[in-house]
Design an enzyme around this catalytic site. Sequence first.
Site, PDB file in Angstrom:
ATOM      1  N   GLY A 216       0.837  -1.195   0.000  1.00  0.00           N
ATOM      2  CA  GLY A 216       0.000   0.000   0.000  1.00  0.00           C
ATOM      3  C   GLY A 216       0.868   1.239   0.000  1.00  0.00           C
ATOM      4  O   GLY A 216       2.063   1.169  -0.304  1.00  0.00           O
ATOM      5  N   ASP A 217       0.232   2.346   0.355  1.00  0.00           N
ATOM      6  CA  ASP A 217       0.923   3.633   0.375  1.00  0.00           C
ATOM      7  C   ASP A 217       1.075   4.084   1.828  1.00  0.00           C
ATOM      8  O   ASP A 217       0.090   4.392   2.486  1.00  0.00           O
ATOM      9  CB  ASP A 217       0.090   4.646  -0.428  1.00  0.00           C
ATOM     10  CG  ASP A 217       0.672   6.048  -0.342  1.00  0.00           C
ATOM     11  OD1 ASP A 217       1.841   6.195   0.088  1.00  0.00           O
ATOM     12  OD2 ASP A 217      -0.045   6.997  -0.708  1.00  0.00           O
ATOM     13  N   HIS A 236      14.681   9.089   6.712  1.00  0.00           N
ATOM     14  CA  HIS A 236      15.687   9.948   6.059  1.00  0.00           C
ATOM     15  C   HIS A 236      15.371  10.203   4.577  1.00  0.00           C
ATOM     16  O   HIS A 236      15.973  11.067   3.951  1.00  0.00           O
ATOM     17  CB  HIS A 236      17.116   9.397   6.249  1.00  0.00           C
ATOM     18  CG  HIS A 236      17.504   8.277   5.332  1.00  0.00           C
ATOM     19  ND1 HIS A 236      18.805   7.832   5.221  1.00  0.00           N
ATOM     20  CD2 HIS A 236      16.792   7.490   4.477  1.00  0.00           C
ATOM     21  CE1 HIS A 236      18.861   6.853   4.338  1.00  0.00           C
ATOM     22  NE2 HIS A 236      17.664   6.615   3.884  1.00  0.00           N
TER      23      HIS A 236
END
Length: 326
Positions: A216-217, A236
């Site tokens: 998924g996102d 990061h």
Amino acid sequence: MLQLLNGAHVAGAVACLAQLGIPDLVEGGPKSIAELASQVGAQPQALYRLLRATACVGVLSEGPDGTFSETPMSAVLRRNANPSLRGLAIMGGREWHGRGWSHLEYCVRTGRQALEQIYGTPVFEFFKQHPEEAPIFDEAMTGLSTIDGPAVAEAYKFDGIRSLVDVGGGHGFLLAVILAANPHMRGTLFDAPHVVEGARTGPLKSMRERCTFASGDMFSSVPAGADAYIMKHIVHDWPDDLCVKILQGCRKNVGKDGKLLVVDSVILPGNEFSPSKFLDLQMLIFPGGRERTEKEFQELLAAAGWRLNRVIPTAAVDSIIEGVPA
Ligand SMILES: C[S@@+](CC[C@H](N)C(=O)[O-])C[C@H]1O[C@@H](n2cnc3c(N)ncnc32)[C@H](O)[C@@H]1O
């Protein structure tokens, strides 16, 4: 200064050596240029010039009979090495990577990342559209995990954690090392769909009964119901506002005893040499993130409902930044 400027040439030569697969071919013993050239399909004189150059920085060794043999530095560039830096070396020689660095001035002048400007698409979209480049990036990440994954599993006591989600976990090397060291735990590998597809046949393959794959996102949501969320080299990658979205998603899903484990390097103030200060420039070029100081991590976590509890150093460059619900 000449030595510093030569750094790009050395990295370029090492990238080419890895790309040709020479370190794999000398594993079994010394080989002549003629043999190597015919095996990799290279022009013998040009190949000799490449190997002579890398040998002078310890990556291969040229014998008195003109053969080339393996060294500890060339061995980590083999496909079967563990740890392996083959993927990272090859990635450094890819055109998109070089074009990114050639736009550093643009990044410094604007504060914006370069790859999106060059290719018109964010880098992780670029990988979706370039299936020949995505596995190189994924191999580079897994290679780094062969170094820092065991260091994380060694440095952190996962005793009170039964379920762990690895957010943006790549091909799952870190999660596999943690599950192997902690038989009481279950894990979920979460990443973009095309990466999870590759992960199914990766390091977690033999741990199917304790591991779930989810895609998924991460900016929209992360898998729910875990005791802890770990993310290595994710924070990061992104600017603060996007990191806050990921961290808030994790915060929403943990109970009061939940944990957040951010694995990244922590930038120390002062002039001391640190590869992280150059990795920070890499993050500026793509995908637009940054390395952070402890104070910056503290503020970032606070903005997403977490309190930075402690920073645990590891034997690798990375530290584990532990967050607890604020
Ligand atoms: C720098 S890599 C780190 C991979 C892994 N954690 C490691 O340390 O080897 C960043 C990862 O974030 C994943 N990623 C990027 N955007 C994502 C998104 N929107 N949702 C889920 N994963 C994403 C990438 O596919 C990639 O695997």
